[in-house]
Design a protein around this motif. Structure first.
Motif, PDB file in Angstrom:
ATOM      1  N   TYR A  35      17.757  14.798  -9.350  1.00 49.47           N
ATOM      2  CA  TYR A  35      17.791  15.971  -9.110  1.00 49.47           C
ATOM      3  C   TYR A  35      16.058  16.301  -8.780  1.00 49.47           C
ATOM      4  CZ  TYR A  35      22.355  17.234 -11.098  1.00 49.47           C
ATOM      5  OH  TYR A  35      23.825  16.980 -11.150  1.00 49.47           O
ATOM      6  N   GLY A  40      13.302  28.774  -7.107  1.00 49.24           N
ATOM      7  CA  GLY A  40      14.019  29.149  -6.842  1.00 49.24           C
ATOM      8  C   GLY A  40      15.394  29.040  -6.004  1.00 49.24           C
ATOM      9  N   LEU A  41      15.207  27.613  -6.457  1.00 46.57           N
ATOM     10  CA  LEU A  41      16.116  26.948  -5.844  1.00 46.57           C
ATOM     11  C   LEU A  41      16.942  26.163  -6.507  1.00 46.57           C
ATOM     12  CD1 LEU A  41      14.593  24.681  -2.831  1.00 46.57           C
ATOM     13  CD2 LEU A  41      16.147  27.156  -2.922  1.00 46.57           C
ATOM     14  N   GLY A  42      16.068  26.425  -7.525  1.00 42.75           N
ATOM     15  CA  GLY A  42      17.485  25.325  -9.164  1.00 42.75           C
ATOM     16  C   GLY A  42      17.545  24.206  -8.778  1.00 42.75           C
ATOM     17  N   LEU A  43      18.429  23.552  -9.296  1.00 45.64           N
ATOM     18  CA  LEU A  43      18.106  21.672  -9.574  1.00 45.64           C
ATOM     19  C   LEU A  43      19.247  21.558  -8.361  1.00 45.64           C
ATOM     20  CD1 LEU A  43      17.628  22.031 -12.469  1.00 45.64           C
ATOM     21  CD2 LEU A  43      18.160  19.780 -12.440  1.00 45.64           C
ATOM     22  N   PRO A  99      28.135  15.492 -22.088  1.00 49.83           N
ATOM     23  CA  PRO A  99      27.410  16.059 -21.707  1.00 49.83           C
ATOM     24  C   PRO A  99      26.160  15.603 -21.013  1.00 49.83           C
ATOM     25  CG  PRO A  99      27.652  16.685 -23.884  1.00 49.83           C
ATOM     26  CD  PRO A  99      28.454  16.003 -23.144  1.00 49.83           C
ATOM     27  N   LEU A 100      25.472  15.885 -20.247  1.00 49.64           N
ATOM     28  CA  LEU A 100      23.855  15.531 -19.193  1.00 49.64           C
ATOM     29  C   LEU A 100      22.826  15.260 -20.515  1.00 49.64           C
ATOM     30  CD1 LEU A 100      25.729  15.622 -16.795  1.00 49.64           C
ATOM     31  CD2 LEU A 100      23.350  16.773 -15.524  1.00 49.64           C
ATOM     32  N   PHE A 102      18.064  14.491 -19.008  1.00 46.17           N
ATOM     33  CA  PHE A 102      17.715  14.443 -19.147  1.00 46.17           C
ATOM     34  C   PHE A 102      16.044  13.620 -18.722  1.00 46.17           C
ATOM     35  CE2 PHE A 102      18.541  16.896 -14.981  1.00 46.17           C
ATOM     36  CZ  PHE A 102      19.897  17.586 -15.648  1.00 46.17           C
ATOM     37  N   GLY A 103      15.521  13.037 -18.074  1.00 52.25           N
ATOM     38  CA  GLY A 103      14.246  12.664 -18.663  1.00 52.25           C
ATOM     39  C   GLY A 103      13.081  14.021 -18.573  1.00 52.25           C
TER      40      GLY A 103
ATOM     41  N   GLN B  33      28.124  23.202 -18.183  1.00 50.47           N
ATOM     42  CA  GLN B  33      27.255  23.232 -19.659  1.00 50.47           C
ATOM     43  C   GLN B  33      25.836  24.365 -18.486  1.00 50.47           C
ATOM     44  OE1 GLN B  33      25.415  18.466 -19.658  1.00 50.47           O
ATOM     45  NE2 GLN B  33      27.521  18.173 -17.965  1.00 50.47           N
ATOM     46  N   PHE B  35      22.346  24.748 -19.838  1.00 51.50           N
ATOM     47  CA  PHE B  35      21.109  24.343 -20.054  1.00 51.50           C
ATOM     48  C   PHE B  35      19.738  25.508 -20.453  1.00 51.50           C
ATOM     49  CE2 PHE B  35      21.904  19.847 -19.371  1.00 51.50           C
ATOM     50  CZ  PHE B  35      23.042  20.403 -18.627  1.00 51.50           C
ATOM     51  N   GLN B  37      15.933  25.181 -20.094  1.00 49.71           N
ATOM     52  CA  GLN B  37      14.275  24.632 -20.332  1.00 49.71           C
ATOM     53  C   GLN B  37      13.291  25.135 -19.646  1.00 49.71           C
ATOM     54  OE1 GLN B  37      13.586  24.210 -16.250  1.00 49.71           O
ATOM     55  NE2 GLN B  37      12.915  21.988 -16.075  1.00 49.71           N
ATOM     56  N   LEU B  43      14.407  19.753 -20.796  1.00 48.48           N
ATOM     57  CA  LEU B  43      16.067  20.138 -20.205  1.00 48.48           C
ATOM     58  C   LEU B  43      16.499  19.295 -21.287  1.00 48.48           C
ATOM     59  CD1 LEU B  43      17.009  20.009 -16.147  1.00 48.48           C
ATOM     60  CD2 LEU B  43      17.200  22.444 -17.432  1.00 48.48           C
ATOM     61  N   ASN B  45      20.240  20.524 -23.181  1.00 46.56           N
ATOM     62  CA  ASN B  45      21.928  20.627 -23.409  1.00 46.56           C
ATOM     63  C   ASN B  45      22.538  21.701 -23.880  1.00 46.56           C
ATOM     64  OD1 ASN B  45      25.049  20.546 -23.819  1.00 46.56           O
ATOM     65  ND2 ASN B  45      24.354  19.519 -21.613  1.00 46.56           N
ATOM     66  N   PHE B  86      20.843  27.302 -16.765  1.00 47.29           N
ATOM     67  CA  PHE B  86      21.220  27.116 -16.405  1.00 47.29           C
ATOM     68  C   PHE B  86      22.425  26.593 -16.336  1.00 47.29           C
ATOM     69  CE2 PHE B  86      17.614  26.187 -12.739  1.00 47.29           C
ATOM     70  CZ  PHE B  86      16.755  25.789 -13.507  1.00 47.29           C
ATOM     71  N   PHE B 100      24.322  22.408 -10.157  1.00 49.29           N
ATOM     72  CA  PHE B 100      23.392  23.678 -10.980  1.00 49.29           C
ATOM     73  C   PHE B 100      23.610  24.744 -10.433  1.00 49.29           C
ATOM     74  CE2 PHE B 100      21.029  22.007 -14.928  1.00 49.29           C
ATOM     75  CZ  PHE B 100      21.735  20.343 -14.712  1.00 49.29           C
ATOM     76  N   GLY B 101      23.477  25.830 -10.792  1.00 51.68           N
ATOM     77  CA  GLY B 101      22.959  27.263 -10.411  1.00 51.68           C
ATOM     78  C   GLY B 101      21.506  27.028  -9.931  1.00 51.68           C
ATOM     79  N   THR B 102      21.014  28.609  -9.347  1.00 44.85           N
ATOM     80  CA  THR B 102      19.625  28.334  -9.832  1.00 44.85           C
ATOM     81  C   THR B 102      18.917  29.127 -10.457  1.00 44.85           C
ATOM     82  OG1 THR B 102      20.164  30.720  -8.889  1.00 44.85           O
ATOM     83  CG2 THR B 102      20.075  28.110  -7.116  1.00 44.85           C
TER      84      THR B 102
END
Lengths: 111, 110
Positions: A35, A40-43, A99-100, A102-103, B33, B35, B37, B43, B45, B86, B100-102
């Motif tokens: 990603y 403002g744009l999220g992922l 579930p994801l 993340f790094g 899901q 999340f 941040q 991020l 979960n 998120f 994902f949403g914003t």
């Protein structure tokens, strides 16, 4: 505990350079994702992979390619970096429908 | 592709207050899901919740898949709850594409 490791935390590259972002996970996850995150744009999903040598385009694949030669490693490639690719890049992995994880992200600046 | 909308985009709370964050999605999904941040960008979960209600301490989440929305409740907010929340959905049918949403940016002030 799941560990997703991105090779660099900060990266500065010049316009036109070929850039490799590496991601490694240690949990034998089938799925891996790249990603980019912009204010403002999220992922936004660039590419994802559900198995070795398999890849699918996400929502914004233009200007990027990926490689998954081994299950634990998913590489994002910028063939010719441009300034509009300056962003935070986030790698994630998961088992199927789980579930994801993340790094920590790579903040790439293209000058 | 599937659209994911979150509201509100920004939220400021006094410490101790409660809040509800909403996530709407445009098509059927396999799972959803939530999340968090943190200010350092990591991020985490919070919930994996394709349907029903789950609780974890001061946080709980409810997904009503048939009506295509999910809610995240934060009770007795603390300054450490600050950050961006998120939601992310896995599209149904085919590969496990996660969109994902914003996000909702939450600031909890003492």
């Amino acid at each position: 505990d799941v560990k997703v490791t991105q090779s660099s935390r900060y990266l500065v590259k010049r316009t036109g350079e070929k850039v490799f972002l590496e991601c490694v996970q240690d949990m034998d996850h089938e799925n891996m994702f790249w990603y980019r995150q912009d204010p403002g744009l999220g992922l936004r999903l660039i590419y994802f992979s559900y198995d070795v040598k398999m890849k699918e385009k996400g929502d914004i694949p233009e200007g990027y390619s990926v490689s998954r030669e081994k299950k634990e490693r998913f590489s994002l490639i910028l063939e010719s970096a441009s300034t509009n690719q300056t962003s935070m890049y986030l790698c994630a992995s998961s088992f199927r429908s789980s579930p994801l994880h993340f790094g920590n992200g790579t903040r790439l600046t293209v000058t | 592709g599937i659209q994911v909308e979150q509201s509100p985009p920004d939220l400021i709370l006094q410490e101790g207050a409660n809040s509800t964050l909403r996530c709407n999605f445009s098509d059927s999904v396999n799972n959803l899901q939530w999340f968090h941040q943190n200010p350092w960008g990591q991020l985490i979960n919070l919930f994996y919740i394709p349907s029903g209600t789950k609780q974890n301490g001061r946080l709980s989440a409810t997904t009503v898949a048939t009506e295509r929305y999910s809610l995240l409740y934060i009770s007795s907010s603390q300054t450490t709850d600050s950050g961006v929340y998120f939601c992310a959905v896995e599209s149904s049918g085919g590969y496990q594409k996660v969109t994902f949403g914003t996000g909702t940016k939450l600031q909890v002030i003492p």
